[in-house]
Design a protein around this motif. Structure first.
Motif, PDB file in Angstrom:
ATOM      1  N   ARG A 331       2.736  -0.217  -7.329  1.00 20.99           N
ATOM      2  CA  ARG A 331       1.039  -0.211  -7.525  1.00 20.99           C
ATOM      3  C   ARG A 331       0.114  -1.494  -6.607  1.00 20.99           C
ATOM      4  O   ARG A 331      -0.704  -1.015  -6.892  1.00 20.99           O
ATOM      5  CB  ARG A 331       1.406  -1.275  -8.884  1.00 20.99           C
ATOM      6  N   LYS A 332       0.794  -2.420  -5.859  1.00 20.64           N
ATOM      7  CA  LYS A 332      -0.130  -3.298  -5.155  1.00 20.64           C
ATOM      8  C   LYS A 332      -1.231  -2.525  -3.765  1.00 20.64           C
ATOM      9  O   LYS A 332      -2.655  -2.208  -4.009  1.00 20.64           O
ATOM     10  CB  LYS A 332       0.492  -3.611  -3.909  1.00 20.64           C
ATOM     11  N   SER A 333      -0.191  -1.186  -3.393  1.00 19.01           N
ATOM     12  CA  SER A 333      -1.619   0.257  -3.004  1.00 19.01           C
ATOM     13  C   SER A 333      -1.836   1.121  -3.504  1.00 19.01           C
ATOM     14  O   SER A 333      -3.060   1.661  -3.711  1.00 19.01           O
ATOM     15  CB  SER A 333      -0.681   1.708  -1.644  1.00 19.01           C
ATOM     16  N   ASN A 338      -8.607  -0.041  -1.147  1.00 21.41           N
ATOM     17  CA  ASN A 338      -8.971  -0.295   0.731  1.00 21.41           C
ATOM     18  C   ASN A 338      -7.847   1.321   0.829  1.00 21.41           C
ATOM     19  O   ASN A 338      -7.172   1.403   2.318  1.00 21.41           O
ATOM     20  CB  ASN A 338      -9.140  -1.308   1.407  1.00 21.41           C
ATOM     21  N   MET A 339      -6.773   1.428   0.016  1.00 27.32           N
ATOM     22  CA  MET A 339      -5.587   2.698   0.061  1.00 27.32           C
ATOM     23  C   MET A 339      -5.708   3.756  -0.816  1.00 27.32           C
ATOM     24  O   MET A 339      -4.878   4.237  -0.977  1.00 27.32           O
ATOM     25  CB  MET A 339      -4.335   2.199  -0.628  1.00 27.32           C
ATOM     26  N   LEU A 340      -7.441   4.335  -0.370  1.00 27.65           N
ATOM     27  CA  LEU A 340      -7.751   5.520  -1.590  1.00 27.65           C
ATOM     28  C   LEU A 340      -6.572   6.108  -0.493  1.00 27.65           C
ATOM     29  O   LEU A 340      -6.530   7.598  -1.010  1.00 27.65           O
ATOM     30  CB  LEU A 340      -8.416   5.210  -1.879  1.00 27.65           C
ATOM     31  N   ALA A 341      -7.069   6.163   0.960  1.00 30.66           N
ATOM     32  CA  ALA A 341      -6.815   7.274   1.270  1.00 30.66           C
ATOM     33  C   ALA A 341      -5.273   7.073   2.525  1.00 30.66           C
ATOM     34  O   ALA A 341      -5.179   7.177   3.681  1.00 30.66           O
ATOM     35  CB  ALA A 341      -8.083   7.687   2.744  1.00 30.66           C
ATOM     36  N   TYR A 342      -4.063   6.007   1.309  1.00 27.28           N
ATOM     37  CA  TYR A 342      -2.985   6.070   2.341  1.00 27.28           C
ATOM     38  C   TYR A 342      -3.136   4.659   3.416  1.00 27.28           C
ATOM     39  O   TYR A 342      -1.866   4.434   3.413  1.00 27.28           O
ATOM     40  CB  TYR A 342      -2.427   7.345   2.864  1.00 27.28           C
ATOM     41  N   GLY A 343      -3.934   4.173   3.610  1.00 23.45           N
ATOM     42  CA  GLY A 343      -4.526   2.820   4.519  1.00 23.45           C
ATOM     43  C   GLY A 343      -3.478   3.454   5.720  1.00 23.45           C
ATOM     44  O   GLY A 343      -3.393   4.499   6.007  1.00 23.45           O
ATOM     45  N   GLU A 367       5.906  -3.588  -6.883  1.00 21.54           N
ATOM     46  CA  GLU A 367       4.983  -3.919  -6.156  1.00 21.54           C
ATOM     47  C   GLU A 367       4.445  -3.829  -5.083  1.00 21.54           C
ATOM     48  O   GLU A 367       3.301  -3.742  -4.814  1.00 21.54           O
ATOM     49  CB  GLU A 367       4.720  -6.053  -6.729  1.00 21.54           C
ATOM     50  N   THR A 368       5.197  -3.861  -4.322  1.00 24.74           N
ATOM     51  CA  THR A 368       5.068  -2.916  -3.114  1.00 24.74           C
ATOM     52  C   THR A 368       5.620  -1.966  -2.252  1.00 24.74           C
ATOM     53  O   THR A 368       6.312  -1.373  -3.006  1.00 24.74           O
ATOM     54  CB  THR A 368       5.874  -4.129  -2.195  1.00 24.74           C
ATOM     55  N   ASP A 369       5.408  -1.714  -1.622  1.00 25.42           N
ATOM     56  CA  ASP A 369       5.478  -0.701  -0.112  1.00 25.42           C
ATOM     57  C   ASP A 369       7.050  -0.068   0.583  1.00 25.42           C
ATOM     58  O   ASP A 369       7.311  -0.754   0.403  1.00 25.42           O
ATOM     59  CB  ASP A 369       4.597   0.229   0.579  1.00 25.42           C
TER      60      ASP A 369
END
Length: 564
Positions: A331-333, A338-343, A367-369
């Protein structure tokens, strides 16, 4: 359906349904485009839902102000439903967008409203809210469509097609029965006169990809969910276009796709014409009204390659990558503006896919990747060849793709750079290659190139030694007669860029660089063969003797069919 009398909703001829095509809803809303000029009634309803969502999450304005760390303007209030749906686009200074969102226009003009005006949590809330109402609306549409008939209830339903490079929109797609993406190779020109293929280029002479810059196809395969390529093609004109279909079949095999569609074939011509497909090839350039030069209806070079790529793909003649790497986004990403394009994780997609295969899951319950399996970014230290499976080899230094399994043998690229006969592990060999250029062809295939596309494939899924029917292609390239490029005006990669256009698109007859070769096929010895031309007329037939099939370079061979 006028032929069956069935309602389309009940018709088994339809394999897949979709709700929308290239809606780009999230992208456009995030750039304020769908909100400009929306009637007041709908804006009030949107803001009512937005305010209700904020109240449900934060309970009070004081809690909202505390969570957003003071990220409310003096004119915003949750109590009065005036909290703007921001941040969206990086630029908030457009007057129309400011007015539609209820932003103080003077403040937006002065630069007081910008990316720096908002903290990460406020941006995350906007994304989470937009995704919630979007997915709920899509789900309601899907539930309704499923009730229309037997076909709509039984066939896969995709919710949208074509999203670009967008993490939240991929999240929407993964809720549907299947996921659908596309990719076009729009650029066929090389603007640097010093490039050795100028004004053309071959994608085989760079690290493998099926995109121009950012991937649209490589990364979006989800575990356990069908994946459809609803459109793909390479723009015409393109000297080295024969490679495209085999590159697509290779990636589709690595990623274990389900459907690949080449777009587009065009409107069927009158079948009563004596030669309905004998017309100049369609080209595009900046002065034409229709810029999409993807037609392959009158292009036997492309159709021959597509035919063999199709046999390889649909008969599962290449195994998928055995242990694809799994990218999991939390969910954080997902809710990070700033992650709309996968960061930064997106930099790993191409290199990882072509070495190990790849799957992608977006899971807002975590929460995290996480990346499960090997991954890597492209770097200046790249190995060669790149071999994601035992049957697939990309040699970008020599400029070729080689496919080699018990049921298929294929090679596309610059045979002159291979350095001799191509010997496949399955016993097939390609040797004695010569290129015959028709007089007057716009761009000859030179002896130091010998560019070709070769494929031999079983059509029944069996190994070549046991197959009852086999197809073969061996083609190089072609151009319309009179096709001429003003090379001094080639300033970009896309043919529809102004100035990068031919002096003349040409006419009939089509001029060819034809391939002559001997193909050693000991396992096909004794099989009958037919050399078919573009109109599927037999121009020669016989029996494979001593395990060798010779393809002449002075005959209009479109496809070779072998039967046992």
């Amino acid at each position: 359906n006028p032929w069956t009398g069935l309602r389309y909703a009940d018709d088994p001829v339809i394999a897949v349904w979709e709700l929308t095509n290239e809606q780009w809803w999230f992208y456009n809303v995030m750039h304020g485009r769908h909100l400009n000029g929306v009637p007041q009634f709908f804006m009030e309803e949107l803001y009512r839902q937005w305010s209700d969502w904020l109240r449900t999450k934060y309970q009070s304005e004081d809690s909202l102000r505390k969570a957003w760390a003071g990220n409310l303007f003096e004119w915003e209030s949750l109590d009065s439903n005036s909290v703007a749906l921001l941040p969206l686009s990086p630029d908030y200074r457009g007057e129309a967008q400011a007015r539609s969102l209820g932003i103080n226009i003077a403040a937006s003009r002065s630069g007081q409203v910008s990316n720096e005006s908002f903290n990460r949590l406020r941006g995350a809330d906007v994304i989470e809210f937009l995704l919630k109402i979007w997915i709920e609306a899509k789900q309601a549409e899907a539930n309704e469509l499923k009730t229309w008939g037997r076909s709509t209830s039984l066939c896969p339903l995709v919710w949208d097609t074509g999203i670009g490079y967008d993490l939240p929109t991929q999240y929407m797609q993964q809720h549907a029965d299947a996921i659908a993406h596309d990719s076009y190779m729009n650029g066929t020109m090389h603007p640097d006169p010093g490039h050795r293929r100028f004004p053309w280029f071959s994608a085989l002479e760079e690290l493998p990809k099926m995109c121009w810059d950012r991937p649209w196809l490589e990364q979006n395969r989800m575990p356990g969910k069908p994946f459809f390529v609803y459109e793909n093609q390479i723009m015409q004109p393109a000297k080295y276009r024969g490679e495209h279909a085999l590159r697509m079949a290779s990636l589709g095999s690595i990623q274990d796709w389900d459907i690949v569609i080449f777009h587009y074939w065009g409107v069927p011509p009158d079948p009563d014409l004596p030669a309905p497909y004998e017309r100049p090839m369609d080209y595009t350039y900046s002065e034409r009204s229709h810029p999409q030069g993807y037609h392959f209806q009158y292009d036997d070079v492309q159709q021959s390659a597509i035919s063999l790529a199709g046999e390889i793909f649909k008969n599962f003649l290449l195994s998928p990558a055995p242990s694809p790497t799994l990218f999991v986004f939390g969910r954080k990403s997902l809710y990070d503006p700033n992650m709309l394009a996968y960061g930064t994780a997106g930099d790993r997609f191409l290199a990882t896919t072509y070495r190990y295969g790849m799957r992608l899951v977006i899971d807002p319950t975590r929460e995290t990747d996480e990346i499960r399996g090997p991954s890597r970014r492209r770097s200046v230290y790249e190995g060669n060849p790149i071999e994601p499976t035992d049957a697939i080899s990309y040699d970008w230094q020599k400029g070729h793709l080689l496919l080699d399994s018990p049921s298929a043998a294929a090679y596309t690229g610059f045979y002159a750079q291979y350095g001799g006969p191509i010997r496949f592990k399955n016993g097939v060999s390609l040797r004695g290659v010569r290129i015959h250029n028709d007089a007057g062809i716009a761009y000859t295939v030179k002896d130091d190139e010998k560019y070709l596309t070769f494929a031999l494939a079983s059509t029944d899924g069996k190994p070549l030694a046991d197959s009852r029917k086999v197809r073969l292609t061996l083609m190089s390239t072609s151009f319309n007669s009179g096709f001429v490029i003003d090379e001094s005006k080639v300033t970009g990669e896309w043919f529809w860029q102004k100035g990068s256009h031919p002096k003349g698109t040409g006419s009939l007859p089509i001029l060819y660089a034809r391939v002559e070769a001997d193909i050693e096929v000991p396992m096909l010895d004794g099989m009958r063969y037919r050399l078919l031309d573009w109109h599927l007329r037999s121009i020669a037939d016989g029996v494979v003797e001593r395990g060798v099939l010779s393809i002449p370079g002075n005959s209009p061979v479109f496809i070779v069919e072998l039967t046992r």
